[in-house]
Design a protein around this motif. Structure first.
Motif, mmCIF file in Angstrom:
data_model
loop_
_atom_site.group_PDB
_atom_site.id
_atom_site.type_symbol
_atom_site.label_atom_id
_atom_site.label_comp_id
_atom_site.label_asym_id
_atom_site.label_seq_id
_atom_site.Cartn_x
_atom_site.Cartn_y
_atom_site.Cartn_z
ATOM 1 N N GLY A 74 31.045 40.325 50.198
ATOM 2 C CA GLY A 74 31.383 41.716 49.937
ATOM 3 C C GLY A 74 31.745 41.890 48.471
ATOM 4 N N ILE A 75 32.157 43.093 48.108
ATOM 5 C CA ILE A 75 32.523 43.394 46.719
ATOM 6 C C ILE A 75 33.833 42.695 46.368
ATOM 7 C CG2 ILE A 75 33.127 45.244 45.107
ATOM 8 C CD1 ILE A 75 31.487 47.138 46.920
ATOM 9 N N VAL A 76 33.850 42.019 45.220
ATOM 10 C CA VAL A 76 35.056 41.356 44.722
ATOM 11 C C VAL A 76 35.292 41.816 43.293
ATOM 12 C CG1 VAL A 76 36.225 39.186 44.230
ATOM 13 C CG2 VAL A 76 34.601 39.317 46.137
ATOM 14 N N GLN A 77 36.435 42.427 43.036
ATOM 15 C CA GLN A 77 36.767 42.877 41.688
ATOM 16 C C GLN A 77 38.135 42.351 41.312
ATOM 17 O OE1 GLN A 77 36.851 47.175 41.057
ATOM 18 N NE2 GLN A 77 35.897 46.879 39.059
ATOM 19 N N HIS A 78 38.149 41.463 40.314
ATOM 20 C CA HIS A 78 39.393 40.835 39.854
ATOM 21 C C HIS A 78 40.175 40.205 40.999
ATOM 22 C CE1 HIS A 78 38.332 42.785 36.189
ATOM 23 N NE2 HIS A 78 38.623 44.000 36.609
ATOM 24 N N PRO A 87 28.206 41.473 37.748
ATOM 25 C CA PRO A 87 28.704 41.277 39.114
ATOM 26 C C PRO A 87 28.586 42.499 40.013
ATOM 27 C CG PRO A 87 30.538 41.604 37.604
ATOM 28 C CD PRO A 87 29.297 41.543 36.755
ATOM 29 N N ASN A 88 28.563 42.208 41.314
ATOM 30 C CA ASN A 88 28.669 43.230 42.366
ATOM 31 C C ASN A 88 27.586 44.301 42.287
ATOM 32 O OD1 ASN A 88 31.096 42.243 43.695
ATOM 33 N ND2 ASN A 88 32.203 42.879 41.856
ATOM 34 N N THR A 89 26.331 43.876 42.113
ATOM 35 C CA THR A 89 25.266 44.884 42.058
ATOM 36 C C THR A 89 24.985 45.527 43.412
ATOM 37 O OG1 THR A 89 23.688 43.037 42.182
ATOM 38 C CG2 THR A 89 24.113 43.994 40.014
ATOM 39 N N GLU A 90 25.128 44.780 44.516
ATOM 40 C CA GLU A 90 24.976 45.344 45.864
ATOM 41 C C GLU A 90 23.683 46.155 46.027
ATOM 42 O OE1 GLU A 90 26.687 44.658 48.484
ATOM 43 O OE2 GLU A 90 28.427 43.647 47.641
ATOM 44 N N LEU A 91 22.567 45.602 45.585
ATOM 45 C CA LEU A 91 21.301 46.333 45.624
ATOM 46 C C LEU A 91 20.680 46.386 47.009
ATOM 47 C CD1 LEU A 91 19.796 45.058 42.256
ATOM 48 C CD2 LEU A 91 20.977 47.220 42.710
ATOM 49 N N SER A 112 22.496 40.565 46.402
ATOM 50 C CA SER A 112 21.785 40.572 45.128
ATOM 51 C C SER A 112 22.665 40.040 44.011
ATOM 52 C CB SER A 112 21.319 41.994 44.779
ATOM 53 O OG SER A 112 22.422 42.856 44.584
ATOM 54 N N ALA A 113 22.018 39.416 43.033
ATOM 55 C CA ALA A 113 22.695 38.974 41.813
ATOM 56 C C ALA A 113 21.776 39.272 40.640
ATOM 57 C CB ALA A 113 23.008 37.485 41.880
ATOM 58 N N LEU A 114 22.314 39.901 39.610
ATOM 59 C CA LEU A 114 21.553 40.269 38.420
ATOM 60 C C LEU A 114 22.095 39.478 37.235
ATOM 61 C CD1 LEU A 114 19.451 42.151 37.080
ATOM 62 C CD2 LEU A 114 21.302 43.822 36.747
ATOM 63 N N ILE A 115 21.222 38.707 36.593
ATOM 64 C CA ILE A 115 21.634 37.829 35.500
ATOM 65 C C ILE A 115 20.728 38.056 34.306
ATOM 66 C CG2 ILE A 115 21.867 35.407 34.792
ATOM 67 C CD1 ILE A 115 22.446 34.816 37.773
ATOM 68 N N ASN A 116 21.330 38.252 33.132
ATOM 69 C CA ASN A 116 20.562 38.448 31.901
ATOM 70 C C ASN A 116 20.911 37.338 30.911
ATOM 71 O OD1 ASN A 116 18.891 39.696 29.967
ATOM 72 N ND2 ASN A 116 20.643 40.748 29.063
ATOM 73 N N ASN A 117 19.939 36.470 30.627
ATOM 74 C CA ASN A 117 20.155 35.336 29.726
ATOM 75 C C ASN A 117 21.398 34.541 30.103
ATOM 76 O OD1 ASN A 117 17.862 35.753 28.066
ATOM 77 N ND2 ASN A 117 18.942 37.363 26.941
ATOM 78 N N CYS A 171 46.490 25.946 45.274
ATOM 79 C CA CYS A 171 45.492 25.708 44.223
ATOM 80 C C CYS A 171 45.213 27.007 43.464
ATOM 81 C CB CYS A 171 44.185 25.186 44.826
ATOM 82 S SG CYS A 171 44.318 23.597 45.658
ATOM 83 N N ASP A 172 44.634 26.857 42.291
ATOM 84 C CA ASP A 172 44.238 28.013 41.492
ATOM 85 C C ASP A 172 42.890 28.504 42.000
ATOM 86 O OD1 ASP A 172 43.968 29.917 39.529
ATOM 87 O OD2 ASP A 172 43.351 28.491 37.972
ATOM 88 N N VAL A 173 42.883 29.600 42.769
ATOM 89 C CA VAL A 173 41.684 30.072 43.459
ATOM 90 C C VAL A 173 41.054 31.246 42.715
ATOM 91 C CG1 VAL A 173 40.819 31.163 45.567
ATOM 92 C CG2 VAL A 173 42.457 29.278 45.718
ATOM 93 N N HIS A 174 39.718 31.239 42.671
ATOM 94 C CA HIS A 174 38.964 32.327 42.048
ATOM 95 C C HIS A 174 37.856 32.742 43.003
ATOM 96 C CE1 HIS A 174 40.992 31.669 38.197
ATOM 97 N NE2 HIS A 174 40.903 30.386 38.499
ATOM 98 N N LEU A 175 37.832 34.034 43.338
ATOM 99 C CA LEU A 175 36.909 34.564 44.337
ATOM 100 C C LEU A 175 35.747 35.279 43.661
ATOM 101 C CD1 LEU A 175 37.222 34.544 47.489
ATOM 102 C CD2 LEU A 175 37.837 36.953 47.308
ATOM 103 N N ILE A 176 34.547 35.135 44.246
ATOM 104 C CA ILE A 176 33.339 35.764 43.717
ATOM 105 C C ILE A 176 32.451 36.191 44.878
ATOM 106 C CG2 ILE A 176 32.220 33.490 43.512
ATOM 107 C CD1 ILE A 176 30.598 34.583 41.145
ATOM 108 N N ASN A 177 31.703 37.261 44.687
ATOM 109 C CA ASN A 177 30.733 37.708 45.692
ATOM 110 C C ASN A 177 29.745 36.589 45.998
ATOM 111 O OD1 ASN A 177 27.695 38.913 45.747
ATOM 112 N ND2 ASN A 177 29.049 40.145 47.017
ATOM 113 N N ASP A 178 29.348 36.454 47.261
ATOM 114 C CA ASP A 178 28.521 35.313 47.661
ATOM 115 C C ASP A 178 27.142 35.292 46.991
ATOM 116 O OD1 ASP A 178 27.681 37.537 49.120
ATOM 117 O OD2 ASP A 178 27.707 36.534 51.065
ATOM 118 N N ALA A 179 26.483 36.441 46.893
ATOM 119 C CA ALA A 179 25.174 36.472 46.239
ATOM 120 C C ALA A 179 25.302 36.203 44.744
ATOM 121 C CB ALA A 179 24.482 37.808 46.481
#
Length: 292
Positions: free
Chosen positions: A67-71, A148-152, A138-143, A99-107
């Motif tokens: 799902g959407i993850v923001q900060h 993050p979180n494009t949800e296309l 979806s994941a959008l990557i430029n160079n 532990c020091d945990v950091h969450l990110i959208n799965d895609a």
């Protein structure tokens, strides 16, 4: 060598492994535990803690979320319990595991991993990863830089909600053969091609294991398309990569109020069109097991 624990929260299973972030290789066998029925925050947190203890890990941890993850705050819950909406999941997992945990959208995690160590390695320009499964991630990557979180998967194609029409679950529910599904997928991908002009599409999710059945049936205007290479490891590797980049950074202050995104509402048109939703029966939790 930097080793960070990556954990991938999925609809049917939660799996993790320590990752050498310089090579993208797992340094131990994956360990998988079935996702608790309902995927409530407290129950999922218990599984995450169990995975951390299994690997006797005490350093940074990267975790994917569907799902959407923001900060570190989870803002949508399309396929998990609604209790995740607006939850500071970074803090929840950090306090539970120590532990020091950091969450990110799965895609997004899968996209990072594929772009550096998988099918997109060495490809300059715009790379778009799409995971076709229960929905479309979806994941959008430029160079090499993630947007993050494009949800296309929640785009509309005329009167059709994309992931409700072209996902792998839609293929199964509508009893489509691969040629029929590929026609839908081509329509969706051509729309994304028009909007973003990616140099490369990477197709992941469950269907990436069956690429020989659909790869030659997809029609695009100008972009290249290849199946994902890392398969089940992509989320784990990408989560660890993300945790490495975020470790040591000061996390932004959480706003006093956060407006969560209710995907099931945003994906319903004001004209009254409703999306078809389906669900599969959950299975009882089984003992943890190794996966290869």
């Amino acid at each position: 060598m930097t080793v960070i624990l990556g954990i991938d929260i999925g609809g049917s299973g939660i799996k993790g492994a320590p990752v050498d972030t310089s090579t993208g290789q797992l340094t131990a066998e994956r360990w998988r535990i079935p996702t608790p029925e309902g995927a409530k925050p407290a129950d999922v947190t218990g599984v995450v803690k169990e995975l951390v203890e299994h690997f006797q890990h005490s350093g940074p941890v990267g975790i994917t979320f569907p799902g959407i993850v923001q900060h570190g705050v989870t803002l949508s819950a399309a396929n998990v319990d609604q209790g995740w909406i607006g939850l500071d999941a970074d803090r929840l997992f950090t306090e539970a595991t120590g532990c020091d945990v950091h969450l990110i959208n799965d895609a997004d995690a899968a996209g990072l991993a594929e772009a550096k160590f998988g099918a997109g390695a060495g490809v300059p320009g715009v790379v778009m990863l799409l995971t076709f499964g229960t929905g479309i991630g979806s994941a959008l990557i430029n160079n090499g830089v993630l947007v993050p979180n494009t949800e296309l998967g929640h785009l509309w194609l005329r009167d059709r909600h994309a992931e409700s029409w072209a996902s792998d679950r839609a293929r199964e529910n509508d009893d489509l053969n691969w040629k029929q599904w590929s026609k839908r997928a081509s329509t969706y991908l051509q729309h994304l091609e028009l909007l973003f002009s990616p140099d490369l599409f990477i197709i992941g999710g469950g269907i990436s294991k069956k690429a020989d059945r659909w790869r030659d049936l997809i029609t695009l205007e100008r972009s290249r398309l290849i199946p994902a290479a890392l398969l089940n490891d992509a989320g784990i590797v990408g989560a660890a990569m993300y945790a490495e980049t975020e470790t040591g950074k000061e996390k932004p202050a959480r706003p006093a109020t956060i407006k969560a995104q209710h995907v099931e509402q945003s994906a319903t048109r004001k004209t009254g069109t409703k999306t078809k939703t389906t669900s599969k029966p959950s299975t009882a939790r089984k003992p943890a097991k190794k996966t290869k």
